[in-house]
Design a protein around this motif. Structure first.
Motif, PDB file in Angstrom:
ATOM      1  N   GLY A 116       0.796  -1.207   0.000  1.00 44.63           N
ATOM      2  CA  GLY A 116       0.000   0.000   0.000  1.00 44.63           C
ATOM      3  C   GLY A 116       0.833   1.264   0.000  1.00 44.63           C
ATOM      4  O   GLY A 116       2.078   1.228   0.017  1.00 44.63           O
ATOM      5  N   ALA A 117       0.145   2.406   0.011  1.00 39.85           N
ATOM      6  CA  ALA A 117       0.811   3.700  -0.052  1.00 39.85           C
ATOM      7  C   ALA A 117       1.737   3.929   1.132  1.00 39.85           C
ATOM      8  O   ALA A 117       2.718   4.682   1.031  1.00 39.85           O
ATOM      9  CB  ALA A 117      -0.232   4.809  -0.135  1.00 39.85           C
ATOM     10  N   PRO A 121       1.076  -4.065   3.753  1.00 37.55           N
ATOM     11  CA  PRO A 121       0.177  -4.841   2.898  1.00 37.55           C
ATOM     12  C   PRO A 121      -1.270  -4.359   3.019  1.00 37.55           C
ATOM     13  O   PRO A 121      -1.752  -4.081   4.127  1.00 37.55           O
ATOM     14  CB  PRO A 121       0.322  -6.268   3.430  1.00 37.55           C
ATOM     15  CG  PRO A 121       1.608  -6.279   4.179  1.00 37.55           C
ATOM     16  CD  PRO A 121       1.766  -4.907   4.755  1.00 37.55           C
ATOM     17  N   VAL A 122      -1.934  -4.242   1.887  1.00 36.52           N
ATOM     18  CA  VAL A 122      -3.345  -3.862   1.846  1.00 36.52           C
ATOM     19  C   VAL A 122      -4.048  -4.759   0.833  1.00 36.52           C
ATOM     20  O   VAL A 122      -3.404  -5.324  -0.064  1.00 36.52           O
ATOM     21  CB  VAL A 122      -3.536  -2.383   1.453  1.00 36.52           C
ATOM     22  CG1 VAL A 122      -2.887  -1.453   2.470  1.00 36.52           C
ATOM     23  CG2 VAL A 122      -2.987  -2.112   0.049  1.00 36.52           C
ATOM     24  N   PRO A 123      -5.370  -4.928   0.940  1.00 33.48           N
ATOM     25  CA  PRO A 123      -6.089  -5.686  -0.090  1.00 33.48           C
ATOM     26  C   PRO A 123      -5.982  -4.974  -1.437  1.00 33.48           C
ATOM     27  O   PRO A 123      -6.125  -3.746  -1.508  1.00 33.48           O
ATOM     28  CB  PRO A 123      -7.537  -5.689   0.412  1.00 33.48           C
ATOM     29  CG  PRO A 123      -7.471  -5.304   1.850  1.00 33.48           C
ATOM     30  CD  PRO A 123      -6.271  -4.441   2.002  1.00 33.48           C
ATOM     31  N   ARG A 124      -5.721  -5.730  -2.473  1.00 34.22           N
ATOM     32  CA  ARG A 124      -5.683  -5.107  -3.800  1.00 34.22           C
ATOM     33  C   ARG A 124      -7.053  -4.556  -4.167  1.00 34.22           C
ATOM     34  O   ARG A 124      -7.175  -3.519  -4.826  1.00 34.22           O
ATOM     35  CB  ARG A 124      -5.212  -6.123  -4.848  1.00 34.22           C
ATOM     36  CG  ARG A 124      -4.849  -5.475  -6.177  1.00 34.22           C
ATOM     37  CD  ARG A 124      -4.412  -6.517  -7.185  1.00 34.22           C
ATOM     38  NE  ARG A 124      -5.541  -7.347  -7.633  1.00 34.22           N
ATOM     39  CZ  ARG A 124      -5.413  -8.404  -8.449  1.00 34.22           C
ATOM     40  NH1 ARG A 124      -4.190  -8.764  -8.866  1.00 34.22           N
ATOM     41  NH2 ARG A 124      -6.456  -9.113  -8.810  1.00 34.22           N
ATOM     42  N   PRO A 151      -9.188  -0.144  -2.361  1.00 35.60           N
ATOM     43  CA  PRO A 151      -9.218   0.797  -1.247  1.00 35.60           C
ATOM     44  C   PRO A 151      -8.271   1.960  -1.510  1.00 35.60           C
ATOM     45  O   PRO A 151      -7.396   1.891  -2.388  1.00 35.60           O
ATOM     46  CB  PRO A 151      -8.754  -0.052  -0.058  1.00 35.60           C
ATOM     47  CG  PRO A 151      -7.899  -1.117  -0.659  1.00 35.60           C
ATOM     48  CD  PRO A 151      -8.519  -1.405  -2.004  1.00 35.60           C
ATOM     49  N   GLY A 152      -8.427   3.031  -0.745  1.00 33.68           N
ATOM     50  CA  GLY A 152      -7.674   4.243  -1.006  1.00 33.68           C
ATOM     51  C   GLY A 152      -6.171   4.081  -0.918  1.00 33.68           C
ATOM     52  O   GLY A 152      -5.424   4.790  -1.598  1.00 33.68           O
ATOM     53  N   ARG A 153      -5.679   3.151  -0.095  1.00 38.10           N
ATOM     54  CA  ARG A 153      -4.236   2.975   0.064  1.00 38.10           C
ATOM     55  C   ARG A 153      -3.635   2.011  -0.953  1.00 38.10           C
ATOM     56  O   ARG A 153      -2.419   1.814  -0.977  1.00 38.10           O
ATOM     57  CB  ARG A 153      -3.929   2.493   1.481  1.00 38.10           C
ATOM     58  CG  ARG A 153      -4.304   3.502   2.558  1.00 38.10           C
ATOM     59  CD  ARG A 153      -3.954   2.981   3.954  1.00 38.10           C
ATOM     60  NE  ARG A 153      -4.404   3.914   4.991  1.00 38.10           N
ATOM     61  CZ  ARG A 153      -4.258   3.702   6.304  1.00 38.10           C
ATOM     62  NH1 ARG A 153      -3.673   2.583   6.735  1.00 38.10           N
ATOM     63  NH2 ARG A 153      -4.687   4.595   7.171  1.00 38.10           N
TER      64      ARG A 153
END
Length: 506
Positions: A116-117, A121-124, A151-153
């Motif tokens: 993520g930004a 780790p973030v959901p794609r 999501p935004g990140r």
């Protein structure tokens, strides 16, 4: 005089429409995970129903600025109270396949984690908003395409493709176009091209998701090539169109429905170029509906559209669940409009128009139910048009009436909220064979008040699949001993119902 038998009267309903008793619940409790809140996209592909989920919707809403002033005693669903906490939830969206031959469900895809930004780790993707079975020039046969909600990140939204219903791969770059977007709506085919409308810019977290900053439609016949072309001027040349909510094809015409604070607009094209010397783009458009079809801001957006019996049927709504607190619009119930082939517009279900004409169905806005804030999904099956609503009445269970809209306060002075929820809680599903005479299939979310929306209707050889929006899982707030507590809710999470004539309900 010889008596003669009377000639048989023609049947005005050549096929039998579905009743509530004809529906069987084939998916419950978010398919085993109450965080699967929305049956956000569905399509029939290779003999199975494919369903894309969006997860933890109510937890996202809790952190959006437009819901910060919700008049609630307690947040209805157990959720984190910070954005960092939200990203700790497993919000990886899922794609499921249902085989009507044996009644089995299989999760065929789960979104991966990506960087993520913030380097974590973030959901794609957290949702799959639209599906389209489409055969482009590079496809040997039709493939399943899915528009993803990032999501935004995350790096940005994608369009996925599956040729076999088992493997799902991106066919676009992150963000799809420049500037990049996180969310897209309404994958649709028109004259051999795929079209979509962006919904939210990349990096949008916590704000309103419906104002894109670029209310345009993009088209390509080879999405894997990245050659997306805009087919309309931004906002159709008007600053008031904040987003394009819905696309549909009727009578070989592409229609686009907008979000506009002065009232929705509907635009139509025959696909012709504006100037033949400039090639196929942009299309030539004409406006067919303005200022909410005479209702102004109370018909703020086009929530759904579909072709039926030579016309375009349109469901309206006000963002925020029928009450746009940010812009001071609503609360109000939604309408059903009809755009005819000659570009005239009729109010089918709704309020009297500016000229005092009653709706052609005789039904007031919301099918006569104030809490039906959207007409959220339409579908045609076996000669009948079906329309499903979003009904927010179940939220009365947690409401603070001293801060509620005056109309709601007045109603609560006379009625207990549980009386309303027992009688009308849960989404409506109605049907019509001629477009003007409507009858209810269910007015109570198939008996589950937590099914606050009919989010998808898909006609298939196996029957009419109906997917719900149900955000009240996995744990919901219940009162006890003078305080609220969160308990497991087996009735929370999306449901799927299959309608077939003569089906035995279970």
């Amino acid at each position: 005089m010889t008596a003669q038998s009377a000639a048989p009267r023609p049947d005005p309903f050549p096929t039998k429409g579905l009743h509530e008793r004809d529906f069987t619940r084939v998916g419950v409790g978010g398919l085993g995970d109450g965080h699967n809140n929305y049956a956000h996209s569905m399509a029939w592909f290779k003999g199975k129903l494919y369903l894309g989920t969006t997860r933890s919707n109510m937890c996202m809403l809790r952190l959006q600025s437009s819901y910060a002033t919700m008049p609630l005693q307690v947040w209805p669903v157990e959720c984190p109270d910070t954005m960092d906490g939200l990203y700790q939830l497993d919000r990886r969206s899922q794609i499921w396949a249902f085989d009507p031959a044996d009644g089995s469900w299989e999760m065929v895809f789960r979104a991966p984690l990506v960087e993520g930004a913030d380097g974590k780790p973030v959901p794609r993707e957290i949702g799959y908003r639209s599906m389209l079975v489409y055969q482009g020039p590079g496809d040997d046969e039709p493939a399943l395409y899915i528009a993803a909600w990032a999501p935004g990140r995350a790096p940005g939204g994608l369009i996925l493709r599956s040729r076999d219903g088992k493997s799902f791969e991106p066919v676009t770059k992150y963000g799809i176009i420049d500037p990049p977007f996180s969310v897209t709506r309404s994958l649709i085919e028109f004259r051999g091209r795929m079209h979509f409308a962006p919904t939210a810019r990349r990096g949008t977290d916590g704000g309103q998701q419906n104002s894109t900053g670029l209310p345009q439609i993009f088209a390509s016949d080879t999405p894997e090539a990245g050659d997306w072309q805009p087919v309309n001027d931004p906002g159709f040349g008007g600053a008031g169109n904040l987003g394009i909510f819905s696309l549909a094809v009727a009578n070989d015409t592409l229609y686009a429905g907008t979000l506009n604070l002065e009232g929705l607009q509907i635009w139509a094209t025959d696909g012709s170029p504006a100037d033949p010397a400039q090639g196929p783009f942009p299309y030539k458009w004409r406006q067919v509906v303005d200022k909410g079809a005479g209702r102004g801001p109370l018909n703020q957006a086009v929530a759904c559209m579909t072709a039926f019996n030579g016309a375009l049927y349109v469901g309206t709504g006000i963002q925020g669940g029928g009450n746009d607190r940010v812009n001071g619009v609503g609360p109000a119930a939604a309408e059903v409009l009809r755009v005819n082939a000659d570009d005239t517009c009729d109010v089918i279900v709704g309020d009297r128009d500016d000229d005092g004409r009653a709706p052609l169905s005789g039904l007031k806005a919301g099918f006569g139910h104030f809490f039906n804030g959207y007409m959220w999904a339409m579908g045609v099956h076996d000669g009948w048009l079906y329309c499903g609503s979003y009904d927010w009445s179940v939220t009365l269970r947690w409401a603070r009436y001293d801060q509620a809209p005056r109309m709601v306060q007045s109603l609560m002075d006379r009625l207990d909220p549980e009386t309303i929820i027992a009688a009308e809680g849960g989404a409506d599903l109605w049907r019509t064979a001629d477009g003007e005479n409507w009858m209810p299939v269910t007015r109570t979310g198939f008996g589950n008040a937590y099914n606050w929306g009919i989010r998808n209707l898909v006609s298939t050889p196996a029957g009419l699949f109906t997917g719900t929006a149900n955000v009240f899982g996995p744990r919901v707030a219940v009162p006890g001993d003078g305080e609220w507590r969160y308990e497991d809710n087996p009735e929370g999470g999306l449901e799927v119902w299959l309608g077939r004539n003569g089906a035995a309900r279970v």
